[in-house]
Design a protein around this motif. Structure first.
Motif, PDB file in Angstrom:
ATOM      1  N   VAL A   1      31.734  40.356  46.210  1.00 17.30           N
ATOM      2  CA  VAL A   1      30.836  39.463  45.802  1.00 17.30           C
ATOM      3  C   VAL A   1      31.620  39.024  44.221  1.00 17.30           C
ATOM      4  N   ARG A   2      31.963  37.585  44.219  1.00 15.14           N
ATOM      5  CA  ARG A   2      32.342  37.059  43.032  1.00 15.14           C
ATOM      6  C   ARG A   2      31.207  36.770  42.299  1.00 15.14           C
ATOM      7  N   ILE A   3      30.864  37.234  41.192  1.00 16.20           N
ATOM      8  CA  ILE A   3      29.858  36.935  40.278  1.00 16.20           C
ATOM      9  C   ILE A   3      30.098  35.739  39.635  1.00 16.20           C
ATOM     10  N   THR A   4      31.160  35.832  38.697  1.00 19.23           N
ATOM     11  CA  THR A   4      31.768  34.309  38.280  1.00 19.23           C
ATOM     12  C   THR A   4      33.193  34.304  38.655  1.00 19.23           C
ATOM     13  N   ALA A   5      33.714  33.315  38.742  1.00 21.38           N
ATOM     14  CA  ALA A   5      35.085  32.840  38.933  1.00 21.38           C
ATOM     15  C   ALA A   5      35.740  32.632  37.404  1.00 21.38           C
ATOM     16  N   SER A   6      37.097  32.467  37.360  1.00 24.66           N
ATOM     17  CA  SER A   6      37.825  32.401  35.990  1.00 24.66           C
ATOM     18  C   SER A   6      37.864  30.879  35.726  1.00 24.66           C
TER      19      SER A   6
ATOM     20  N   LYS B   1      27.938  31.171  35.038  1.00 23.25           N
ATOM     21  CA  LYS B   1      26.780  32.278  35.031  1.00 23.25           C
ATOM     22  C   LYS B   1      26.506  32.483  36.522  1.00 23.25           C
ATOM     23  N   GLY B   2      26.536  33.988  36.928  1.00 26.58           N
ATOM     24  CA  GLY B   2      26.205  34.216  38.293  1.00 26.58           C
ATOM     25  C   GLY B   2      25.236  35.476  38.105  1.00 26.58           C
ATOM     26  N   TRP B   3      24.459  35.665  39.251  1.00 22.79           N
ATOM     27  CA  TRP B   3      23.752  37.027  39.202  1.00 22.79           C
ATOM     28  C   TRP B   3      23.314  37.113  40.613  1.00 22.79           C
ATOM     29  N   MET B   4      22.990  38.397  40.912  1.00 24.17           N
ATOM     30  CA  MET B   4      22.358  39.041  42.166  1.00 24.17           C
ATOM     31  C   MET B   4      21.392  40.174  41.841  1.00 24.17           C
ATOM     32  N   TRP B   5      20.230  40.070  42.712  1.00 27.89           N
ATOM     33  CA  TRP B   5      19.143  40.971  42.631  1.00 27.89           C
ATOM     34  C   TRP B   5      18.665  41.576  43.731  1.00 27.89           C
TER      35      TRP B   5
ATOM     36  N   ALA C   1      27.261  42.887  33.575  1.00 24.21           N
ATOM     37  CA  ALA C   1      25.999  43.634  33.052  1.00 24.21           C
ATOM     38  C   ALA C   1      25.263  44.167  34.550  1.00 24.21           C
ATOM     39  N   PHE C   2      24.872  45.482  34.344  1.00 21.68           N
ATOM     40  CA  PHE C   2      24.058  45.955  35.285  1.00 21.68           C
ATOM     41  C   PHE C   2      22.814  46.110  34.778  1.00 21.68           C
TER      42      PHE C   2
ATOM     43  N   LEU D   1      22.743  42.547  38.928  1.00 24.87           N
ATOM     44  CA  LEU D   1      24.115  42.417  38.347  1.00 24.87           C
ATOM     45  C   LEU D   1      24.327  41.051  37.961  1.00 24.87           C
ATOM     46  N   SER D   2      24.699  40.752  36.706  1.00 16.13           N
ATOM     47  CA  SER D   2      25.102  39.546  36.388  1.00 16.13           C
ATOM     48  C   SER D   2      26.472  39.350  35.642  1.00 16.13           C
ATOM     49  N   ALA D   3      26.841  38.141  35.302  1.00 15.86           N
ATOM     50  CA  ALA D   3      28.247  37.911  34.534  1.00 15.86           C
ATOM     51  C   ALA D   3      28.243  36.390  33.932  1.00 15.86           C
ATOM     52  N   ALA D   4      29.129  36.268  33.050  1.00 17.19           N
ATOM     53  CA  ALA D   4      29.070  34.978  32.239  1.00 17.19           C
ATOM     54  C   ALA D   4      30.287  34.990  31.875  1.00 17.19           C
ATOM     55  N   THR D   5      30.859  33.664  31.421  1.00 21.47           N
ATOM     56  CA  THR D   5      32.069  33.138  31.060  1.00 21.47           C
ATOM     57  C   THR D   5      31.691  32.094  29.774  1.00 21.47           C
TER      58      THR D   5
END
Length: 499
Positions: free
Chosen positions: A74-79, A84-88, A118-119, A240-244
């Motif tokens: 699962v790609r939370i965010t690409a380069s 911003k991306g997330w999954m719960w 982030a977890f 899970l979440s991520a941001a650039t």
């Protein structure tokens, strides 16, 4: 006095031995009480392959933002910047104690990346927000894998552990330095293999372990943070979440495994609610007899089937059933060479037919062209021409015999009336045959000239391959064979590096 000292030494040794035994038994009791039941929770987990369905959905999980699921990750965010991306999880946990193992990869082209992964373990599902792609002021636990150094302390990448009860706002400017429960400096960007993080919460103790991904191994975890008396919600959601930001990294999560940890039941409650099953001796004997009967019947049926269906490969050994790599490669080479030989033979037959036809048509009309019988349709005209010449020679021979006989009769005075007419008819016939012979000779000359120029009538040149093309074909086959040998040699050399 010596006896008293000896007795005192013996008593001290006995007391020390008793103390050691007591400590050992206490440690055993503590370790037994600290053991737990581990159960895999598939509704709070995911792992490839076949991680998502055809619509890109992960079972029991919800995705949002720029998160994108594939077959193995699962790609939370690409380069890309400002993503911003997330999954719960869709369901709350039904257990208080748990352990989560995350396998992920953070990679980017630049020397410095941003922002991070982030977890989450919270009482409610988070929304898209400023804290690594998720909402601020959460209720629960957050473990941040921070890639960018906002405070300029040169202490990133950094793993930070933070708890919240909806009252604290995450401080980006200081990277949460004053708000953290604990943390450690670990490099998780652009590692040779995916990194792993293990987060464990059991009886109020929170532990975070990290595997740097130098080698592929399920072991090799280093302790990052361990805190006691940590209060988390009894039931919650994993996320899970991520941001650039101005800089960007690929944040890929490969696996998320959740185990529930529950304390074992006391000895006096293990069999609570379960009635023991007891059988009498007669019932046990009856069951044993039935088992023996079934076993005997099974062996008889097995033997009967073996007799009716003998194994055709019995006695050949494993070498007959399994083909080695060398044998497979040799068979492929032999098959290729056999195909080449077949093509060459077909071309040789076509060249032989063409050569015989040209030679036969180039023979003068007074000589017989001798060649083996052929069923090639291209030789039809040559065969008819040869037959015509032979018949013409036969007619000429017979007519010359008639003319000779007639002259002999005329000279001896034995000719009867009408002989002059016969002589006239025979002369006319001879003249006609001579004209046919001249026509045949002319046709033979034309065929010979056309055969020399490679344009023989009746021969379909389009079905034959010129010699230069045949040579190029053979050279191509040789080059392909040599390239295959070089490629196989390189693969064998590369494979030997691992042994």
């Amino acid at each position: 006095e010596n006896n008293v000292q000896k007795l005192g030494g013996v008593a001290r040794m006995a007391m020390a031995t008793c103390l050691l035994l007591f400590l050992f038994s206490l440690a055993c009791v503590y370790s037994a009480s600290d053991s737990q039941h581990r159960r895999f929770e598939y509704k709070q987990s995911f792992k490839g392959p076949h991680l998502c369905d055809q619509r890109g959905r992960v079972f029991f999980w919800s995705l949002g933002g720029h998160a994108l699921a594939s077959d193995d990750q699962v790609r939370i965010t690409a380069s890309l910047r400002s993503q911003k991306g997330w999954m719960w999880t869709k369901m709350k946990t039904t257990y208080k104690n748990w352990e989560v193992e995350i396998t992920f990869r953070v990679s980017g082209r630049a020397r410095v990346g941003a922002d991070g992964l982030a977890f989450w373990y919270t009482a409610e599902v988070g929304q898209e927000g400023p804290v690594f792609g998720s909402s601020d002021m959460w209720d629960g636990l957050g473990v941040f894998f921070d890639s960018f150094d906002n405070d300029g302390q040169q202490n990133n990448p950094y793993i930070l552990v933070m708890t919240n009860n909806r009252t604290v706002s995450y401080d980006h400017a200081s990277d949460g330095a004053e708000q953290q429960l604990g943390g450690c400096l670990r490099d998780f960007r652009n590692r040779p293999h995916p990194v792993k993080a293990k987060i464990r919460y059991y009886k109020g103790t929170l532990s975070v372990y990290f595997n740097s991904g130098v080698v592929v191994s399920d072991e090799g975890y280093d302790l990052c943070v361990e805190k006691e008396n940590v209060v988390l919600p009894d039931r919650g959601y994993f996320g899970l979440s991520a941001a650039t930001g101005g800089l960007a990294d690929d944040h890929d999560v490969i696996a998320f495994k959740t185990m529930s940890l529950e304390a074992p039941l006391p000895e006096d409650r293990k069999d609570e609610g379960e009635e023991p099953v007891t059988l009498s001796e007669s019932e046990l004997e009856k069951l044993n007899q039935e088992f023996e009967q079934y076993s005997k019947s099974f062996e008889e049926q097995k033997e009967t089937y073996s007799k009716e269906h003998p194994d055709p490969y019995e006695g050949y050994g494993d070498k007959f059933l399994a083909e080695s790599v060398e044998e497979r490669n040799l068979n492929q080479i032999m098959q290729g060479q056999t195909d080449i030989l077949t093509v060459v033979r077909d071309l040789s037959v076509k060249f032989e037919h063409l050569r015989d036809d040209v030679q036969r048509k180039s023979v003068p009309s007074g000589q017989a062209a001798v060649r083996p019988a052929s069923h090639d349709p291209s030789d039809a005209m040559g065969t008819e021409l040869h037959t015509l010449i032979q018949q013409q020679k036969t007619i000429m021979h017979k007519l010359e015999g008639i003319e000779s006989l007639q002259r002999h009769q005329a000279a001896s005075g034995q000719q009867q009336g009408g002989s002059s007419d016969l002589t006239a008819h025979v002369g006319s016939l001879i003249e006609t045959v001579r004209n046919v012979q001249q026509s045949v000779d002319t046709l033979t000359t034309q065929v010979t000239n056309q055969g020399v120029q490679g344009q023989s009538p009746g021969v379909d040149a389009s079905g034959c391959i010129p010699l230069i093309y045949f040579g190029l074909f053979v050279c191509g086959q040789v080059v392909m064979f040599i390239a295959y040998l070089v490629y196989k040699h390189k693969k064998d050399t590369a494979a030997k590096k691992f042994f």
